[in-house]
Design a protein around this motif. Structure first.
Motif, short mmCIF file in Angstrom:
data_model
loop_
_atom_site.label_atom_id
_atom_site.label_comp_id
_atom_site.label_asym_id
_atom_site.label_seq_id
_atom_site.Cartn_x
_atom_site.Cartn_y
_atom_site.Cartn_z
N VAL A 1 0.84 -1.20 0.00
CA VAL A 1 0.00 0.00 0.00
C VAL A 1 0.88 1.25 0.00
N ALA A 2 0.48 2.26 -0.76
CA ALA A 2 1.15 3.56 -0.69
C ALA A 2 0.63 4.25 0.58
N VAL A 3 1.24 3.91 1.70
CA VAL A 3 0.76 4.32 3.01
C VAL A 3 0.90 5.84 3.19
N ASP A 4 -0.10 6.46 3.84
CA ASP A 4 -0.05 7.90 4.06
C ASP A 4 1.00 8.29 5.09
N TRP A 5 1.08 7.53 6.19
CA TRP A 5 2.05 7.83 7.24
C TRP A 5 2.68 6.55 7.76
N ILE A 6 4.01 6.58 7.95
CA ILE A 6 4.74 5.51 8.63
C ILE A 6 5.35 6.17 9.86
N LEU A 7 4.89 5.77 11.04
CA LEU A 7 5.22 6.51 12.26
C LEU A 7 5.65 5.61 13.40
N SER A 8 6.42 6.16 14.33
CA SER A 8 6.69 5.44 15.58
C SER A 8 5.43 5.49 16.43
N LEU A 9 5.33 4.61 17.40
CA LEU A 9 4.13 4.53 18.25
C LEU A 9 3.77 5.88 18.88
#
Length: 190
Positions: free
Chosen positions: A166-174
């Motif tokens: 998926v072209a993910v909107d956000w990849i973030l730490s917890l």
């Protein structure tokens, strides 16, 4: 834009990840949250009690036909798929998906079918590929997609699978996920 539901999927390491997110949600967070945490089919309701210790929002295990209410957190019961219908939840004992019941894919796909672009999908730590198809559908229907940064996950398999598909909107730490959810959902606050 106002969101109708936040769906969260997690597996191995999920309790710790969920705890980190829920503790940072304010009391006036009104968008309902539905969670699939993979667990043993015979597990009891202790997960709900343990999570409740980390949030001021009410948490409950879903019962069939429960109304989806603002400001509530819902957890899929062990050994049942959790589906979103218009305004309520449905439970199913259909076959496991990705060896899991409840399946993250089932929750996410049903939420996307019902609420389209008003869905926020969040994939956290986990040791299988469940959630990848569901997140893809959330994205395809115009919803928001968030994935835990794999390097910060107890098991990176599930986040990596989601990011690869998926072209993910956000990849973030917890620690970044709850503030983003609050920010995204702020427009519906009274």
């Amino acid at each position: 834009m106002s969101f109708k539901i936040v769906v969260i999927g997690t597996s191995l390491g999920g309790f710790s990840a969920l705890k980190n997110i829920l503790v940072d949600l304010p009391q006036d967070f009104l968008v309902p949250i539905a969670i699939v945490q993979h667990r043993h089919k015979d597990s009891d309701k202790t997960l709900v009690g343990l999570l409740q210790e980390h949030t001021c929002l009410p948490i409950r295990e879903v019962e069939d036909k429960d109304e989806i209410l603002p400001g509530q957190i819902y957890v899929a019961p062990a050994d049942y798929h959790l589906l979103v219908e218009p305004g309520y939840f449905d439970l199913s004992i259909d076959e496991p998906v990705c060896y899991a019941r409840p399946s993250i894919d089932v929750l996410f796909e049903s939420a996307a079918d019902v609420y389209g672009e008003q869905v926020i999908g969040v994939i956290l730590t986990g040791a299988n590929q469940d959630g990848m198809r569901g997140l893809k559908k959330v994205k395809a229907r115009g919803g928001i997609t968030i994935v835990q940064e794999p390097a910060t996950a107890e098991s990176s398999i599930m986040p990596e699978a989601a990011i690869s598909a998926v072209a993910v909107d956000w990849i973030l730490s917890l620690s970044e996920i709850a503030p983003l959810l609050v920010n995204l959902c702020h427009s519906i606050r009274k």
